[in-house]
Design a protein around this motif. Structure first.
Motif, short mmCIF file in Angstrom:
data_model
loop_
_atom_site.label_atom_id
_atom_site.label_comp_id
_atom_site.label_asym_id
_atom_site.label_seq_id
_atom_site.Cartn_x
_atom_site.Cartn_y
_atom_site.Cartn_z
N PHE A 185 -7.07 -5.31 20.08
CA PHE A 185 -6.72 -6.72 20.13
C PHE A 185 -5.40 -6.94 20.87
N ARG A 186 -4.48 -6.02 20.70
CA ARG A 186 -3.21 -6.14 21.44
C ARG A 186 -3.44 -6.03 22.94
N SER A 187 -4.39 -5.21 23.34
CA SER A 187 -4.69 -5.04 24.77
C SER A 187 -5.25 -6.32 25.37
N LEU A 188 -5.74 -7.23 24.52
CA LEU A 188 -6.26 -8.51 24.97
C LEU A 188 -5.18 -9.59 24.97
N GLY A 189 -3.95 -9.19 24.69
CA GLY A 189 -2.84 -10.14 24.69
C GLY A 189 -2.66 -10.87 23.38
N LEU A 190 -3.22 -10.31 22.30
CA LEU A 190 -3.11 -10.93 20.99
C LEU A 190 -2.12 -10.17 20.12
N ASP A 191 -1.61 -10.83 19.11
CA ASP A 191 -0.71 -10.21 18.15
C ASP A 191 -1.55 -9.66 17.01
N ALA A 192 -1.54 -8.36 16.82
CA ALA A 192 -2.36 -7.73 15.79
C ALA A 192 -1.50 -6.83 14.92
N ASN A 193 -1.55 -7.06 13.59
CA ASN A 193 -0.79 -6.25 12.64
C ASN A 193 -1.71 -5.73 11.54
N THR A 194 -1.45 -4.51 11.11
CA THR A 194 -2.30 -3.87 10.11
C THR A 194 -1.70 -3.99 8.71
N ASP A 195 -2.59 -3.91 7.70
CA ASP A 195 -2.20 -3.94 6.29
C ASP A 195 -1.32 -5.14 5.98
N ILE A 196 -1.86 -6.33 6.19
CA ILE A 196 -1.14 -7.57 5.99
C ILE A 196 -1.69 -8.33 4.79
N THR A 197 -0.81 -8.90 3.99
CA THR A 197 -1.22 -9.77 2.89
C THR A 197 -1.08 -11.21 3.35
N VAL A 198 -2.18 -11.96 3.28
CA VAL A 198 -2.16 -13.36 3.69
C VAL A 198 -2.39 -14.24 2.48
N LYS A 199 -1.76 -15.40 2.50
CA LYS A 199 -1.84 -16.34 1.38
C LYS A 199 -2.97 -17.33 1.61
N GLY A 200 -3.86 -17.42 0.63
CA GLY A 200 -4.94 -18.40 0.69
C GLY A 200 -4.64 -19.56 -0.24
N VAL A 201 -5.57 -20.49 -0.30
CA VAL A 201 -5.40 -21.64 -1.19
C VAL A 201 -5.45 -21.20 -2.64
N ARG A 202 -6.34 -20.25 -2.94
CA ARG A 202 -6.54 -19.82 -4.33
C ARG A 202 -5.79 -18.55 -4.69
N THR A 203 -5.64 -17.64 -3.72
CA THR A 203 -5.00 -16.36 -4.04
C THR A 203 -4.56 -15.67 -2.76
N ASN A 204 -3.90 -14.52 -2.90
CA ASN A 204 -3.50 -13.71 -1.75
C ASN A 204 -4.60 -12.70 -1.43
N HIS A 205 -4.65 -12.29 -0.17
CA HIS A 205 -5.68 -11.36 0.27
C HIS A 205 -5.07 -10.26 1.13
N ASP A 206 -5.47 -9.02 0.88
CA ASP A 206 -5.04 -7.89 1.70
C ASP A 206 -6.01 -7.72 2.86
N ILE A 207 -5.47 -7.79 4.08
CA ILE A 207 -6.29 -7.75 5.29
C ILE A 207 -5.98 -6.50 6.09
N ASP A 208 -7.02 -5.82 6.56
CA ASP A 208 -6.82 -4.60 7.36
C ASP A 208 -6.06 -4.90 8.65
N VAL A 209 -6.55 -5.90 9.41
CA VAL A 209 -5.90 -6.28 10.67
C VAL A 209 -5.86 -7.81 10.75
N LEU A 210 -4.67 -8.35 10.88
CA LEU A 210 -4.50 -9.79 11.07
C LEU A 210 -4.23 -10.04 12.56
N VAL A 211 -5.06 -10.85 13.17
CA VAL A 211 -4.96 -11.12 14.61
C VAL A 211 -4.59 -12.57 14.83
N LYS A 212 -3.57 -12.80 15.64
CA LYS A 212 -3.16 -14.16 16.00
C LYS A 212 -2.94 -14.25 17.50
#
Length: 232
Positions: A16-43
């Motif tokens: 994903f980084r090679s496509l010009g995107l920001d990609a990070n591994t082992d990220i916790t993201v906040k949802g409306v109901r709870t937090n989620h552990d994500i393998d790769v977060l791409v923005k």
């Protein structure tokens, strides 16, 4: 492909980084109901559009089941992400493929996502450039002719020089042809012949993006210069 799960995850992020995107591994993201552990977060890192993709890496010997697709669909909804992606080299059960069909969860492999994500990114960048050039067009024609000449947005009558109008026509021509998706194509816009060493034959969306981006940026800079010097 016999590499540890962690390396598989890092390889996905690198793709994903090679496509010009920001990609990070082992990220916790906040949802409306709870937090989620994500393998790769791409923005996205590109001005004009924002994307958020949640990527789950299933480096297993067995095919991924429907339950994992349904679980990621819930997480994508809770986080408000644009897309969820499950990567697996072992494949997916038929129920998993059906559960992902016509949803914003994609089931795929590293090799397949390399092509599909690349196409998606360049499609978004083409749409971004189209929006930007249409905005330039509106701003350009709101400037009096005398001021367009003064600020280098067009040449004086009978003179030869930079023309914002011709640049807009060139960008529109290239983008409209790119949207049709038929390659290779040859632009017939007059301005393309007047720009030294400008590419006239295009074989892919990324070639169009690479050619149009600097043209749009240059026109935007000239418009900003006029607007900054003529604020009410």
């Amino acid at each position: 492909m016999s590499i540890p799960w962690k390396e598989y995850q890092e390889e996905a992020a690198s793709l994903f980084r090679s496509l010009g995107l920001d990609a990070n591994t082992d990220i916790t993201v906040k949802g409306v109901r709870t937090n989620h552990d994500i393998d790769v977060l791409v923005k996205s890192q590109h001005v004009g559009f924002e994307i958020t993709w949640l990527v789950e890496c299933k480096y297993w010997k067995t095919r991924v089941s429907k339950l994992h697709v349904l679980a990621l669909r819930e997480i994508v909804s809770d986080v408000g992400a644009d897309r969820g992606i499950i990567l697996s080299e072992a494949g997916f059960q038929s129920g998993a493929i059906e559960a992902a069909h016509l949803t914003n969860v994609q089931v795929t492999s590293l090799a397949e996502i390399s092509t599909s994500a690349r196409n998606d990114i360049f499609s978004m960048r083409l749409r971004e450039l189209f929006d930007r050039i249409e905005d330039c067009n509106d701003r350009y024609w709101n400037i009096p002719k005398k001021m367009r000449i003064e600020y280098g947005l067009r040449p004086d009558v009978g003179a030869i020089g930079y023309s914002g109008n011709h640049m807009i026509d060139l960008c529109r021509d290239l983008l409209s042809r790119a949207f049709r998706g038929v390659y290779p194509f040859n632009t017939e816009a007059i301005m393309a012949l007047l720009i030294p060493s400008f590419q006239t034959v295009f074989n892919s969306p990324n070639e169009v993006v690479d050619a149009v981006e600097p043209l749009v940026s240059e026109l935007e800079q000239k418009l900003v210069a006029y607007e900054a010097g003529n604020q009410a």
